[in-house]
Each structure stands twice: as structure tokens, then as C-alpha cells.
Design a protein around this motif. Sequence first.
Motif, short mmCIF file in Angstrom:
data_model
loop_
_atom_site.label_atom_id
_atom_site.label_comp_id
_atom_site.label_asym_id
_atom_site.label_seq_id
_atom_site.Cartn_x
_atom_site.Cartn_y
_atom_site.Cartn_z
N VAL A 159 0.82 -1.21 0.00
CA VAL A 159 0.00 0.00 0.00
C VAL A 159 0.86 1.27 0.00
O VAL A 159 0.73 2.11 -0.89
CB VAL A 159 -0.98 0.01 1.20
N PHE A 160 1.76 1.42 0.99
CA PHE A 160 2.49 2.68 1.13
C PHE A 160 3.68 2.81 0.17
O PHE A 160 3.98 3.90 -0.29
CB PHE A 160 2.96 2.88 2.57
N HIS A 161 4.37 1.68 -0.09
CA HIS A 161 5.55 1.76 -0.94
C HIS A 161 5.18 1.69 -2.43
O HIS A 161 5.76 2.42 -3.23
CB HIS A 161 6.53 0.61 -0.64
N GLN A 162 4.24 0.82 -2.78
CA GLN A 162 3.98 0.58 -4.20
C GLN A 162 2.75 1.31 -4.72
O GLN A 162 2.85 2.06 -5.69
CB GLN A 162 3.87 -0.92 -4.45
N LEU A 163 1.59 1.09 -4.12
CA LEU A 163 0.36 1.67 -4.66
C LEU A 163 0.29 3.18 -4.47
O LEU A 163 0.08 3.93 -5.43
CB LEU A 163 -0.87 0.99 -4.07
N LEU A 164 0.44 3.63 -3.23
CA LEU A 164 0.37 5.07 -2.96
C LEU A 164 1.69 5.78 -3.26
O LEU A 164 1.70 6.98 -3.49
CB LEU A 164 -0.03 5.32 -1.50
N GLN A 165 2.78 5.04 -3.22
CA GLN A 165 4.14 5.56 -3.45
C GLN A 165 4.43 6.75 -2.54
O GLN A 165 5.03 7.74 -2.96
CB GLN A 165 4.33 5.90 -4.92
N TRP A 166 4.03 6.62 -1.27
CA TRP A 166 4.29 7.68 -0.30
C TRP A 166 5.73 7.70 0.15
O TRP A 166 6.27 8.74 0.47
CB TRP A 166 3.38 7.53 0.91
N HIS A 167 6.33 6.51 0.28
CA HIS A 167 7.71 6.45 0.75
C HIS A 167 8.35 5.12 0.34
O HIS A 167 7.67 4.22 -0.16
CB HIS A 167 7.78 6.62 2.27
N HIS A 168 9.63 5.04 0.56
CA HIS A 168 10.40 3.80 0.42
C HIS A 168 10.95 3.47 1.80
O HIS A 168 10.86 4.27 2.73
CB HIS A 168 11.53 3.97 -0.59
N MET A 169 11.55 2.30 1.93
CA MET A 169 12.09 1.89 3.22
C MET A 169 13.12 2.90 3.72
O MET A 169 13.15 3.23 4.89
CB MET A 169 12.70 0.49 3.11
#
Length: 149
Positions: free
Chosen positions: A27-37
Motif C-alpha cells: 500500500v504505502f511503498h507501491q500503490l500510494l508511493q508515499w515512501h520507500h524503506m
Amino acid sequence: MTKENKNLFVAGFILGLGILGAIDGVVFHQLLQWHHMILSPNIKVEIFTDGLFTAAFSALMVWGAIKIFRDARKHELGHNGNIFLSGILIGGGVFNLVEGIIDHHILQLHRVRPMAENPLMYDLAFLASGVILILIGYWLKNQGQKAHD
């Protein structure tokens, strides 16, 4: 709690860690692209660390599945759905709390939504979701234990 239900709870807990890691990654890394690790000006570093993160939560899900299989083969696996689901929820909540406290606040590797007007609000909501999952999980665990008594 019986040994069988304890094994079921622990397997659920391990799976919960992996499942919430998967939800976070997808969700956060791929779909929404809000952040990376790790937030970096180098996209290769960001993608590589996301890959390490994916490997870690995938390993947790495999470990949880293997635990279920091994315990079932030894006839040491409970069958209480509330106990199993409580393990998943508590494991997921612990994932959110640990990942949020360590990565977002202590190490400051990334924020949930760093480009937001108020990124701290998203970080705190992430921690709150962990607490809510743990509380629901403990409630379910108590319900499962009462049903067994």
C-alpha cells in the motif's frame, strides 16, 4: 491456554508481522508511493531497501506457515479461530508499533507520508493503528480463551 492454542497464537503472531509488513509494502511503498524503506536521492537504493523489506516480511509469512504445518503434523495445533485471529492482529499491531517507533522516529529512515503538509500526523496515525490492532487482538484472545473454558 493450552499448548495447542499457544502454538496457534504464536503462528498467528508471526503471520501478523508478515501480513502487516506486506500491507505496508504494497500500500504505502507501491500503490500510494508515499515512501520507500529508506528515503534517498538514489532511486536504486530506495528500490533495493524495499526489496530487502519485502524479503523480510515474506520470510515471516513462510515461517508462520511452516510453524502451522509442523505443529499440525505433531497434533499440537489448536483450532480456536479467535485465538488465531488475535495472534494475527497482535502481531500486526506490534509490527506497526515497532516499525513506526524505530524507522519513523528513532532512526528517521522515512516518514509514512513525508511530503504531506503534516507528516507527523500520518506517523502518529500509523502508531495508533498498531495500538488499535493490539487492543482488538487482546479482546479477541480473551473471547477465545473464555470460549475454551
